[in-house]
Design a protein around this motif. Structure first.
Motif, PDB file in Angstrom:
ATOM      1  N   LEU A 830     -13.615   4.682 -17.497  1.00  0.00           N
ATOM      2  CA  LEU A 830     -13.961   3.328 -17.045  1.00  0.00           C
ATOM      3  C   LEU A 830     -14.072   3.227 -15.523  1.00  0.00           C
ATOM      4  O   LEU A 830     -14.975   2.517 -15.028  1.00  0.00           O
ATOM      5  CB  LEU A 830     -12.944   2.316 -17.585  1.00  0.00           C
ATOM      6  N   PRO A 831     -13.218   3.894 -14.705  1.00  0.00           N
ATOM      7  CA  PRO A 831     -13.438   3.821 -13.241  1.00  0.00           C
ATOM      8  C   PRO A 831     -14.807   4.349 -12.832  1.00  0.00           C
ATOM      9  O   PRO A 831     -15.463   3.775 -11.958  1.00  0.00           O
ATOM     10  CB  PRO A 831     -12.298   4.677 -12.689  1.00  0.00           C
ATOM     11  N   LYS A 832     -15.253   5.410 -13.448  1.00  0.00           N
ATOM     12  CA  LYS A 832     -16.557   5.980 -13.110  1.00  0.00           C
ATOM     13  C   LYS A 832     -17.672   5.063 -13.565  1.00  0.00           C
ATOM     14  O   LYS A 832     -18.685   4.901 -12.863  1.00  0.00           O
ATOM     15  CB  LYS A 832     -16.692   7.357 -13.738  1.00  0.00           C
ATOM     16  N   CYS A 833     -17.495   4.466 -14.754  1.00  0.00           N
ATOM     17  CA  CYS A 833     -18.511   3.521 -15.217  1.00  0.00           C
ATOM     18  C   CYS A 833     -18.589   2.312 -14.291  1.00  0.00           C
ATOM     19  O   CYS A 833     -19.679   1.763 -14.049  1.00  0.00           O
ATOM     20  CB  CYS A 833     -18.181   3.071 -16.643  1.00  0.00           C
ATOM     21  N   TYR A 834     -17.459   1.931 -13.776  1.00  0.00           N
ATOM     22  CA  TYR A 834     -17.431   0.802 -12.836  1.00  0.00           C
ATOM     23  C   TYR A 834     -18.212   1.135 -11.583  1.00  0.00           C
ATOM     24  O   TYR A 834     -18.991   0.316 -11.071  1.00  0.00           O
ATOM     25  CB  TYR A 834     -15.968   0.468 -12.506  1.00  0.00           C
TER      26      TYR A 834
END
Length: 927
Positions: A830-834
């Protein structure tokens, strides 16, 4: 052979009185000559008078209490002999008889038996004492009687000396079946064993278990009481009290004992059924007192008085309640009734009983029916002689027929015919007009084989000398204002059951059950008996059946346990119910919620896969290890979410084996890939040469993933082979069966989880060391958080799983799987998708290189300071600064590539042109 002779004396007790004994012939009550003489012993009188003067002399006294029923039995014997003599049964051989009155006294009966044993044609009635009586010829060949068992026991022992056959129509004591003690005794009725069993069966069938018993204190009464006690115990019937009345009416304590017995009956209010084993004259006294006290019970009559007309005609007899009795099965006695109608034409010269009866008719003629009976019974022989003077002889038509007890009449006739058939067997090849043609003991052997036809049925004596005839169950009921004795049913001793002619008779039997006679209230179905301090098992308390037990009948001693673990019963239950099968079903709201979470996780995995695929060439995706590694991790997350499906719905062998193996292998694959990423990050940004060398040795992506996952596959394979999970029925909940998966081996399950935890811990250590890397590049920090979530979830899971039971136990494991899976998935991707979606300006090469440059400058400075400090101590090294961008080797397409000190250049990570930094290092590292 020498012998001793005994003379049978007849003691004179008066002057020329008709009933006094002047000689031995006067001792005979009724007689008739014949080629073969049969003796008869009957208690025509109920008691023998006892002198009041002292000292008492050995004188045979007169008797009192003329018994119509026993008198009728003597007439039945006479009638049967006359019938035989008038038939072709014995082919010209005539039967004679000598009938004696025992007065219901053993002493009088023994005197009569001695005369029967006297030698034939002995003028002085001599009884010879011999060592061998095989050739001895007594005056009679067989004996019919006696009326009472106590008398028969004494007489039979005396007759057994010469093995003279004795056939009784009325003595029913069970002990008389003993052929060792009474070898020459026979009877044409069943033994008391069958009667007492029938009584106990009747009482049990009627639902009574708390009764009283009254019996005479003689051998007959005691044996009957003992036999009934055994049968009552076998049928769970308890005897609340036993009252014994004196055997002889002349006993001074008789009336006192009667009063005491009635008082006992009145006080025992819970006892409503009384069994009476007594002679008729005893019952008469008892019932008169009971009528006075208004006693109302159910009375069970023995065969002695069950058909006694003189008792049924007692005034107000209806007040006593219901009388049910057992009488001997009767047959066709119509010829005997005809005989009685013509009895007044018979001579009385050789029948003192008939003469006395006619005299009694004259004395008591003025009285009503019952009083007339009482008058006859209460006249002593001495009183009769005084009252008969100046009385005209009156014959009362129908009186004798009205007093017939069919069972006794039939059994008496049957006894005579049995003896006649045995005589017939002996007379086939002999001249039986000669009294010495055969001896009594030979007749005895023939009697054992006799078969008599009665009502078209063949009956014979069994090995005990008893005839297996049935009983009539008699009910005394009021008809047209007076009590009549009716037949309610038949009791078959062989089958041990009651036979009813029609439904009306059966209804009369069922009506008896309306009366309660129990020590305790009946325990309803769903209850059981609890024994109290009372010595009687019939006195108890009713308690509810405990859980998982039931009772489906009344008065059960114990409750049945439900057959197996698949059934249950609440307290106070009358049946068992099948347990409800529980499991985490698809339709359960909690299962639906968890499955929705799993489905959302699958959607999330697919969404991340799409995002990463569409941003394949961006720095963030490249920094994540490339698309292949990401797909493997996402696929393992997908399998973990999928494994939760196998925790829902009815467990099967396949589901139990699949769910843990799929989860364990998928999680191991996921952690293995994350471990490789942690190693890669740590290796890229580590400035410690020793750590670099160690990490280089460990960083083998494909072998590491295969090895780590393969170990888990081996663990699960051994688990499934040797201690495979299986479906288990959990019975810990009382009313339900929990279908659940038993893991087969807790150790194997623990090893699988422990192995995942070990991988996660190693991953956590490596990720923790790289937690300060550049923000956009820093997966290590989020991997650390993911591993922490995993540890927290599973640490909480262990105590919760160990203490939880029921159908929601699989839900606990689903929850921890979802928490740990979501935690790792979200922290990893999720951090990378953000960044990819919302911070696209940072997802460029220049932004990445700038961030790495800044981080490297700080890291290099700190490393240089540390190195200078070490060189000053060791004087063995120094720091150098060089411009890496001056070298053409570091220039590619006009860009200056930055080389991390002591580390290889990470592919795809570039610095902007004109950027130059020097770092202190021990030796340059190759790109």
């Amino acid at each position: 052979m020498a012998f001793v002779s005994f003379l049978i004396p007849c003691f004179v007790i008066g002057t020329d009185i008709a009933f006094s004994c002047q000689n031995t012939d006067d001792f005979v009550g009724a007689s008739s000559p014949g080629d073969i003489v049969i003796g008869g012993l009957f208690a025509v009188h109920s008691e023998m008078l006892h002198p009041e003067e002292h000292p008492i002399k050995p004188v045979i006294q007169n008797c009192a209490g003329f018994e119509i029923q026993i008198f009728l039995q003597t007439l039945a014997m006479i009638h049967a002999i006359e019938m035989i003599n008038n038939s072709t049964l014995l082919s010209g051989v005539t039967l004679g008889y000598e009938i004696y009155d025992t007065c219901a006294e053993v002493t009088k009966a023994m005197a009569s038996a001695l005369r029967l044993l006297a030698k034939f044609n002995s003028s002085k009635d001599v009884v010879e004492f011999k060592c061998n009586y095989s050739d001895y010829v007594p005056r009679i060949k067989a004996v019919t009687g006696a009326s009472y068992s106590e008398v028969s026991m004494a007489v039979s022992r005396l007759l057994a000396l010469q093995l003279i056959p004795q056939v009784s129509p009325a003595s029913s004591a069970e002990i008389l079946s003993d052929k060792i003690r009474f070898p020459s005794f026979f009877r044409t009725i069943p033994s008391d064993f069958h009667q007492t069993r029938a009584m106990a069966h009747l009482i049990c069938e009627s639902g009574w278990n708390w009764i009283g018993v009254i019996a005479t204190d003689d051998d007959n009464g005691r044996f009957a009481l003992e036999s009934f006690g055994v049968q009552a115990m076998a049928n769970n019937v308890c005897i609340a009290f036993k009252e014994m009345l004196p055997a002889y009416l002349s006993d001074n304590t008789f009336q006192t004992k009667v009063d005491h017995a009635i008082e006992k009956i009145v006080k025992e209010t819970r006892v409503n059924v009384i069994v009476v084993f007594m002679r008729q004259f005893h019952v008469l006294k008892l019932f008169k007192k009971a009528v006075e006290r208004n006693v109302n019970k159910i009375w069970i009559a023995s065969d002695n008085w069950s058909a006694a007309v003189k008792i049924s005609t007692i005034p107000n007899i209806r007040q006593l309640g219901t009388i049910v009795g057992f009488g001997f099965k009767s047959g066709d006695i119509s010829t005997f009734q005809d005989f009685l109608r013509n009895l007044h034409e018979k001579p009385t010269d050789n029948n003192k009983f008939l003469h006395e009866y006619i005299m009694l008719l004259s004395v008591c003629a003025h009285l009503e029916y019952h009083d007339f009976q009482m008058c006859i019974s209460n006249q002593s022989q001495d009183d009769l002689l005084q009252n008969v003077e100046n009385k005209h002889q009156i014959w009362r038509d129908g009186f004798l027929n009205a007093n017939i007890e069919p069972g006794f009449i039939h059994s008496t006739i049957l006894a005579v015919y049995a003896i006649a058939h045995a005589i017939k067997g002996q007379c086939k090849d002999r001249n039986c007009k000669d009294p010495s043609a055969f001896t009594p003991w030979e007749l005895l052997e023939e009697l054992k084989k006799v078969t008599v036809i009665d009502d078209d049925k063949e009956i014979k004596f069994d090995s005990n000398g008893d005839m297996s005839t049935s009983y009539d169950v008699l009910l005394w009921k009021e008809i047209d204002g007076h009590v009549e004795i009716t037949t309610m049913a038949e009791y078959d001793p062989e089958k041990g059951d009651f036979i009813f002619e029609d439904e009306e008779k059966k209804k009369e039997f069922l009506d008896l059950k309306k009366v309660q006679s129990t020590c305790s209230q009946h325990c309803r179905p769903g209850q059981m008996k609890k024994v109290t301090e009372s010595p009687h098992t019939c006195c108890y308390e009713c308690v509810y059946c405990p859980e998982n037990h039931y009772s489906n009948q009344t008065d059960m001693d114990y409750c049945y346990r439900c057959n197996n673990k698949t059934y249950w019963a609440p307290a106070n239950s009358t049946t068992c119910y099948r347990k409800t099968i529980h499991f985490l079903a698809w339709t359960d709201w909690f299962a639906i919620f968890l499955l929705l979470l799993s489905a959302f996780g699958v959607v999330l995995v697919l969404s991340i896969s799409v995002i990463f695929t569409r941003n394949l060439n961006t720095p963030v995706v490249k920094a994540s290890g490339g698309l292949t590694v990401c797909y493997i991790i996402l696929f393992s997350h997908f399998l973990i979410f999928l494994s939760t499906v196998f925790f829902v719905d009815e467990p099967t062998e396949f589901k139990c084996k699949t769910r843990q193996a799929l989860f364990g292998i998928s999680f191991a694959l996921c952690i293995s890939c994350i471990l490789i990423k942690s190693l890669k990050i740590l290796l890229a940004f580590s400035f410690d040469p020793k750590l670099q060398n160690f990490l280089k040795c460990l960083y083998k992506p494909v072998p590491t993933v295969v090895t780590c996952t393969g170990i888990q596959v081996i663990i699960c394979t051994f688990w499934l082979i040797f201690r495979t999970p299986f479906v288990k029925q959990n019975f810990s909940i009382p009313r339900a069966i929990i279908l659940e998966c038993n893991e087969g081996s807790v150790v194997a399950f623990g090893i699988m989880l422990g192995y995942i935890a070990a991988l996660a811990f190693i991953c956590f250590i490596f990720a923790f060391k790289g937690r300060k890397l550049p923000e956009n590049y820093n997966e290590a920090k989020f991997i650390t958080f993911g591993m922490l979530i995993y540890f927290i979830a599973w640490i909480v899971f262990i105590p919760v799983y160990a203490t939880t039971f029921g159908k929601y136990l699989p839900a606990v494991e689903i929850i921890v799987v979802l928490i740990s899976n979501y935690g790792i998935l979200c922290c990893t991707f999720l951090p990378k998708c953000y960044i990819i979606i919302y911070k696209q300006e940072t997802n460029t090469k220049s932004a990445f290189l700038k961030m790495i440059y800044t981080y490297s400058s700080k890291s290099a400075g700190s490393v240089a300071v540390s190195q200078i400090s070490l060189d000053s101590k060791s004087s063995s090294s120094r720091a150098t600064i060089s411009d890496s961008c001056k070298s053409e080797k570091n220039s590619v397409n006009g860009n200056c590539h930055f080389q991390v000190p002591g580390q290889r250049l990470i592919k795809g990570e570039v610095l902007p042109k004109n950027t130059a930094r020097t770092v202190a290092r021990k030796r340059p590292s190759s790109i």
